[in-house]
Design a protein around this motif. Structure first.
Motif, PDB file in Angstrom:
ATOM      1  N   ILE A 107      -8.366 -43.969  49.321  1.00 43.38           N
ATOM      2  CA  ILE A 107      -8.234 -44.804  50.506  1.00 43.38           C
ATOM      3  C   ILE A 107      -7.384 -46.094  50.478  1.00 43.38           C
ATOM      4  O   ILE A 107      -6.549 -46.517  51.114  1.00 43.38           O
ATOM      5  N   CYS A 108      -7.656 -46.910  49.482  1.00 43.95           N
ATOM      6  CA  CYS A 108      -7.035 -48.062  49.369  1.00 43.95           C
ATOM      7  C   CYS A 108      -5.822 -47.920  48.874  1.00 43.95           C
ATOM      8  O   CYS A 108      -4.861 -48.667  49.058  1.00 43.95           O
ATOM      9  N   SER A 109      -5.440 -47.126  47.850  1.00 46.67           N
ATOM     10  CA  SER A 109      -4.131 -46.542  47.456  1.00 46.67           C
ATOM     11  C   SER A 109      -3.332 -46.091  48.474  1.00 46.67           C
ATOM     12  O   SER A 109      -2.154 -46.584  48.572  1.00 46.67           O
ATOM     13  N   LEU A 213      -1.850 -46.253  41.239  1.00 47.20           N
ATOM     14  CA  LEU A 213      -2.088 -45.010  42.099  1.00 47.20           C
ATOM     15  C   LEU A 213      -1.155 -44.862  43.201  1.00 47.20           C
ATOM     16  O   LEU A 213      -0.534 -43.705  43.605  1.00 47.20           O
ATOM     17  N   GLY A 214      -1.122 -45.912  44.029  1.00 51.46           N
ATOM     18  CA  GLY A 214      -0.379 -45.953  45.488  1.00 51.46           C
ATOM     19  C   GLY A 214       1.072 -46.089  45.049  1.00 51.46           C
ATOM     20  O   GLY A 214       1.874 -45.819  46.159  1.00 51.46           O
ATOM     21  N   TRP A 215       1.585 -46.569  44.010  1.00 50.07           N
ATOM     22  CA  TRP A 215       3.107 -46.973  43.997  1.00 50.07           C
ATOM     23  C   TRP A 215       3.904 -45.739  44.029  1.00 50.07           C
ATOM     24  O   TRP A 215       4.965 -45.734  44.568  1.00 50.07           O
ATOM     25  N   LEU A 275      -4.075 -37.744  46.346  1.00 47.60           N
ATOM     26  CA  LEU A 275      -4.882 -38.958  45.828  1.00 47.60           C
ATOM     27  C   LEU A 275      -6.567 -38.597  45.813  1.00 47.60           C
ATOM     28  O   LEU A 275      -7.144 -38.877  44.993  1.00 47.60           O
ATOM     29  N   MET A 276      -6.728 -37.742  46.822  1.00 45.64           N
ATOM     30  CA  MET A 276      -8.270 -37.280  47.029  1.00 45.64           C
ATOM     31  C   MET A 276      -8.641 -36.506  45.828  1.00 45.64           C
ATOM     32  O   MET A 276      -9.765 -36.293  45.249  1.00 45.64           O
ATOM     33  N   SER A 277      -7.719 -35.533  45.346  1.00 42.97           N
ATOM     34  CA  SER A 277      -7.925 -34.536  44.321  1.00 42.97           C
ATOM     35  C   SER A 277      -8.300 -35.368  42.817  1.00 42.97           C
ATOM     36  O   SER A 277      -8.642 -34.640  41.919  1.00 42.97           O
ATOM     37  N   GLY A 278      -7.959 -36.566  42.932  1.00 49.21           N
ATOM     38  CA  GLY A 278      -8.284 -37.330  41.664  1.00 49.21           C
ATOM     39  C   GLY A 278      -7.066 -37.670  40.759  1.00 49.21           C
ATOM     40  O   GLY A 278      -6.508 -36.582  40.376  1.00 49.21           O
ATOM     41  N   ALA A 279      -6.751 -38.701  40.593  1.00 46.56           N
ATOM     42  CA  ALA A 279      -5.558 -39.026  39.613  1.00 46.56           C
ATOM     43  C   ALA A 279      -6.110 -39.205  38.004  1.00 46.56           C
ATOM     44  O   ALA A 279      -6.952 -40.294  37.946  1.00 46.56           O
ATOM     45  N   ILE A 280      -5.826 -38.291  37.371  1.00 49.69           N
ATOM     46  CA  ILE A 280      -6.633 -38.090  36.041  1.00 49.69           C
ATOM     47  C   ILE A 280      -6.012 -39.227  34.940  1.00 49.69           C
ATOM     48  O   ILE A 280      -7.044 -39.954  34.729  1.00 49.69           O
TER      49      ILE A 280
END
Length: 339
Positions: A107-109, A213-215, A275-280
């Motif tokens: 959410i934040c990303s 993560l959001g970049w 993003l929700m699937s997890g950024a490894i």
């Protein structure tokens, strides 16, 4: 077709898709040439025939594959994703514990990417060919090209180790401790119990991983926004609105942006699902206890139930996000709603 009918139709389409995903997961996890008993049992127990027989019966490994698949579907309908070979906990419980961290980070990303990417894309399209446009395109190119593991380590080295402006890895300062779990989101839970030290600590720990993560999402949003806005600004209805003397800000935001939202909504939906699937890599570098790290550890330990449960969760997330995106289509574009 109205909104409710479209929603019901989409929900029914999830059923065959979910069955197909479970079948694919079942086949893939059973064609890997590794004995799962080697993961379940200790090295000493592998020499004990009774221990092997007990473990085989407990995990259903002594049954034919069609029977195993039928039992797998039955357990899924009951909310049972199996028991992790590694943690010995129910996979559903593990995912319940790891998912809030990923939700909070995602959410934040996403907010970071939208709040910066959307205005940058609009401004870049409106001032096409200017220095602002060139700077935005370079910034977007860097964001889409830089690998997260490298940028994550770099930003940690600079802002945490050298400048000491940001906290290190983890979700919260160990000296403060986590707030009482209500939602699982540290920022929200700390506010609910009025624990401001925990709030500021958890919020500070979100800054660096959210940026990394959001970049990439920010770069995609800015580029797609620019492309869609350039096309919309060249349409006849925009020229007509300007000829009528409407305020330029309203022409850009009300006419051009609304018609450019369809590809943007698609991108935002897929980006949020990603993003929700997890950024490894991001979760690993920042020691973030999310489903990305859980998936990596499960794969490293050949934990079949955990791998299957995590993959199924990610697939469900993508399906639900696609439904939301389809619903937004009908709201944004009257032509789709009327069709």
């Amino acid at each position: 077709m109205n909104l409710i009918q479209n929603l019901i139709r989409r929900l029914f389409l999830i059923i065959p898709m979910a069955i197909g995903i479970t079948l694919l997961l079942f086949v893939v996890t059973h064609i890997v040439p590794v004995n799962p008993l080697a993961v379940i049992l200790t090295e000493r127990s592998m020499d004990d025939p009774e221990a092997i027989a007990a473990a085989t019966a407990k995990w259903g490994l002594d049954k034919p594959l069609p029977v195993q698949y039928a039992l797998y579907l039955k357990n899924l309908l009951q909310g049972d994703l199996g028991v992790s070979f590694k943690t010995k906990n129910p996979v559903a419980l593990d995912l319940k514990n790891f998912l809030p961290a990923t939700i909070e980070l995602a959410i934040c990303s996403f907010i970071f990417a939208i709040l910066l990417g959307l205005p940058l894309g609009i401004l870049s399209a409106y001032r096409s060919g200017s220095l602002t446009d060139q700077a935005t395109r370079i910034f977007s190119l860097l964001g889409a090209s830089m690998p997260p593991f490298w940028s994550g380590l770099l930003i940690l080295f600079v802002f945490y180790y050298k400048l000491e402006w940001a906290p290190g890895p983890g979700r919260i300062d160990s000296r403060i401790g986590a707030p009482a779990p209500v939602t699982g989101l540290f920022v929200v839970d700390s506010l609910l119990e009025n624990n401001m030290p925990a709030f500021w600590s958890s919020l500070g720990h979100l800054v660096l991983p959210s940026i990394i993560l959001g970049w990439f999402t920010l770069a995609l949003v800015a580029r797609i926004t620019r492309s869609s806005m350039l096309e919309a600004l060249s349409q006849d209805y925009v020229r007509t609105a300007r000829a009528k003397g409407q305020v330029e800000r309203l022409v850009v935001l009300s006419h051009a942006l609304r018609n450019a939202l369809i590809p943007l909504v698609t991108l935002m939906g897929l980006a949020f699902a990603g993003l929700m699937s997890g950024a490894i890599m991001t979760e690993t570098i920042f020691s973030w206890p999310g489903i990305g790290r859980y998936a990596v550890e499960s794969a490293a330990n050949l934990d079949y139930p955990a791998i299957s449960g995590t993959t199924l969760l990610i697939a469900v997330i993508y399906m639900l996000v696609n439904i939301v995106v389809d619903m937004l289509y009908t709201i944004i574009d009257p032509r789709i709603r009327e069709g």
